[in-house]
Design a protein around this motif. Structure first.
Motif, mmCIF file in Angstrom:
data_model
loop_
_atom_site.group_PDB
_atom_site.id
_atom_site.type_symbol
_atom_site.label_atom_id
_atom_site.label_comp_id
_atom_site.label_asym_id
_atom_site.label_seq_id
_atom_site.Cartn_x
_atom_site.Cartn_y
_atom_site.Cartn_z
ATOM 1 N N ILE A 35 0.597 -1.466 -0.010
ATOM 2 C CA ILE A 35 -0.030 0.058 -0.078
ATOM 3 C C ILE A 35 0.644 1.395 0.295
ATOM 4 N N TYR A 36 0.474 2.175 -0.339
ATOM 5 C CA TYR A 36 1.263 3.157 -0.962
ATOM 6 C C TYR A 36 0.804 4.443 -1.905
ATOM 7 N N ALA A 37 1.436 5.688 -1.520
ATOM 8 C CA ALA A 37 0.754 6.853 -2.200
ATOM 9 C C ALA A 37 2.078 7.385 -3.389
ATOM 10 N N MET A 38 1.412 8.232 -3.900
ATOM 11 C CA MET A 38 2.596 8.918 -5.140
ATOM 12 C C MET A 38 2.242 9.922 -5.060
ATOM 13 N N GLY A 39 3.178 10.807 -5.314
ATOM 14 C CA GLY A 39 3.243 12.202 -5.238
ATOM 15 C C GLY A 39 4.462 12.739 -6.929
ATOM 16 N N TRP A 40 3.856 14.336 -7.399
ATOM 17 C CA TRP A 40 5.119 14.551 -8.346
ATOM 18 C C TRP A 40 5.425 16.168 -7.227
ATOM 19 N N PHE A 41 6.489 15.932 -7.170
ATOM 20 C CA PHE A 41 6.586 17.567 -6.555
ATOM 21 C C PHE A 41 8.630 18.064 -8.247
ATOM 22 N N ALA A 91 1.022 17.552 -7.252
ATOM 23 C CA ALA A 91 -0.174 17.102 -7.343
ATOM 24 C C ALA A 91 0.320 15.316 -6.469
ATOM 25 N N ALA A 92 -0.546 14.775 -6.204
ATOM 26 C CA ALA A 92 -0.127 13.858 -5.354
ATOM 27 C C ALA A 92 -1.320 12.951 -5.135
ATOM 28 N N ILE A 93 -1.356 11.566 -4.710
ATOM 29 C CA ILE A 93 -2.804 10.513 -5.352
ATOM 30 C C ILE A 93 -3.321 9.524 -4.130
ATOM 31 N N SER A 94 -3.781 8.928 -3.780
ATOM 32 C CA SER A 94 -3.371 7.946 -3.274
ATOM 33 C C SER A 94 -3.862 6.802 -3.186
ATOM 34 N N TRP A 95 -3.448 5.845 -2.760
ATOM 35 C CA TRP A 95 -2.960 4.609 -3.055
ATOM 36 C C TRP A 95 -4.284 3.821 -3.890
ATOM 37 N N SER A 96 -5.678 4.327 -3.142
ATOM 38 C CA SER A 96 -6.735 3.472 -4.019
ATOM 39 C C SER A 96 -6.695 4.781 -4.711
ATOM 40 N N GLY A 97 -6.433 5.629 -5.223
ATOM 41 C CA GLY A 97 -6.528 6.351 -6.167
ATOM 42 C C GLY A 97 -7.420 7.439 -6.486
ATOM 43 N N LYS A 120 -4.151 23.802 -10.504
ATOM 44 C CA LYS A 120 -5.789 22.881 -10.646
ATOM 45 C C LYS A 120 -6.525 23.011 -11.885
ATOM 46 N N GLY A 121 -7.228 22.377 -11.981
ATOM 47 C CA GLY A 121 -7.221 22.250 -13.426
ATOM 48 C C GLY A 121 -6.512 22.169 -15.544
ATOM 49 N N ARG A 122 -5.627 22.140 -14.882
ATOM 50 C CA ARG A 122 -4.345 22.035 -15.815
ATOM 51 C C ARG A 122 -3.608 20.646 -15.796
ATOM 52 N N PHE A 123 -3.608 19.929 -14.702
ATOM 53 C CA PHE A 123 -2.660 19.231 -14.542
ATOM 54 C C PHE A 123 -3.700 17.861 -13.852
ATOM 55 N N ILE A 124 -3.214 16.765 -14.577
ATOM 56 C CA ILE A 124 -4.526 15.306 -13.757
ATOM 57 C C ILE A 124 -3.256 14.209 -13.093
ATOM 58 N N ILE A 125 -3.077 14.373 -12.515
ATOM 59 C CA ILE A 125 -2.181 12.587 -11.833
ATOM 60 C C ILE A 125 -2.774 11.445 -11.832
ATOM 61 N N SER A 126 -3.200 10.119 -12.253
ATOM 62 C CA SER A 126 -3.375 9.087 -12.102
ATOM 63 C C SER A 126 -2.295 8.025 -11.927
ATOM 64 N N ALA A 185 10.564 23.259 -15.095
ATOM 65 C CA ALA A 185 11.065 23.105 -13.981
ATOM 66 C C ALA A 185 11.659 21.514 -14.611
ATOM 67 N N VAL A 186 12.389 20.953 -12.805
ATOM 68 C CA VAL A 186 13.230 19.816 -12.843
ATOM 69 C C VAL A 186 11.193 18.673 -12.289
ATOM 70 N N TYR A 187 11.012 17.932 -12.935
ATOM 71 C CA TYR A 187 10.014 17.359 -11.809
ATOM 72 C C TYR A 187 10.348 16.523 -11.091
ATOM 73 N N TYR A 188 9.980 15.497 -9.509
ATOM 74 C CA TYR A 188 10.286 14.352 -9.781
ATOM 75 C C TYR A 188 8.746 13.118 -8.736
ATOM 76 N N CYS A 189 9.015 12.338 -9.084
ATOM 77 C CA CYS A 189 8.059 11.761 -8.460
ATOM 78 C C CYS A 189 8.636 10.824 -7.337
ATOM 79 N N ALA A 190 7.368 10.631 -6.673
ATOM 80 C CA ALA A 190 7.784 10.206 -5.175
ATOM 81 C C ALA A 190 6.694 9.103 -4.694
#
Length: 124
Positions: free
Chosen positions: A31-37, A49-55, A65-71, A92-97
């Motif tokens: 079980i994990y969650a993901m994010g972008w910085f 942006a970030a998304i929970s484990w269940s999505g 907000k309104g321009r980006f979508i995380i999935s 920018a440099v974009y990082y996932c976490a």
């Protein structure tokens, strides 16, 4: 050890779109969650942006907000960031976490694993 590999960055004109991907090479917890910085030159790393484990729960910075979508595609251990209507301030440099647990976080210190980053440059 989890490794996160981002892809999909590049050069795009203002108003254009890009789709970033982040693939986890291994998963040591179920079980994990993901994010972008992102981090622009001379600036601190900031939440995008970030998304929970269940999505079922997603979070966005006001600036995207309104321009980006995380999935996510949990079956493939992959998270995506669809970026539309890009402008120069998105450069920018974009990082996932990745963080253990159900809940997504909006602070960098909440995340356990980080990718190496992918450059996004928006030309005006």
């Amino acid at each position: 050890q989890v490794q996160l590999v981002e892809s999909g960055g590049g050069l795009v004109q203002a108003g254009g779109s890009l789709r970033l991907s982040c693939a986890a090479s291994a998963r040591t917890f179920s079980i994990y969650a993901m994010g972008w910085f992102r981090q622009a030159p001379g600036k601190d790393r900031e939440f995008v942006a970030a998304i929970s484990w269940s999505g079922g729960s997603t979070y966005y910075a006001d600036s995207v907000k309104g321009r980006f979508i995380i999935s996510t595609d949990n079956a493939k251990n992959t998270v995506f960031l669809q970026m539309n209507s890009l402008n120069s301030e998105d450069t920018a440099v974009y990082y996932c976490a990745m963080r253990r647990g159900l809940r997504a976080g909006v602070r960098a210190q909440e995340y356990d694993y980080w990718g190496q980053g992918t450059q996004v440059t928006v030309s005006s």
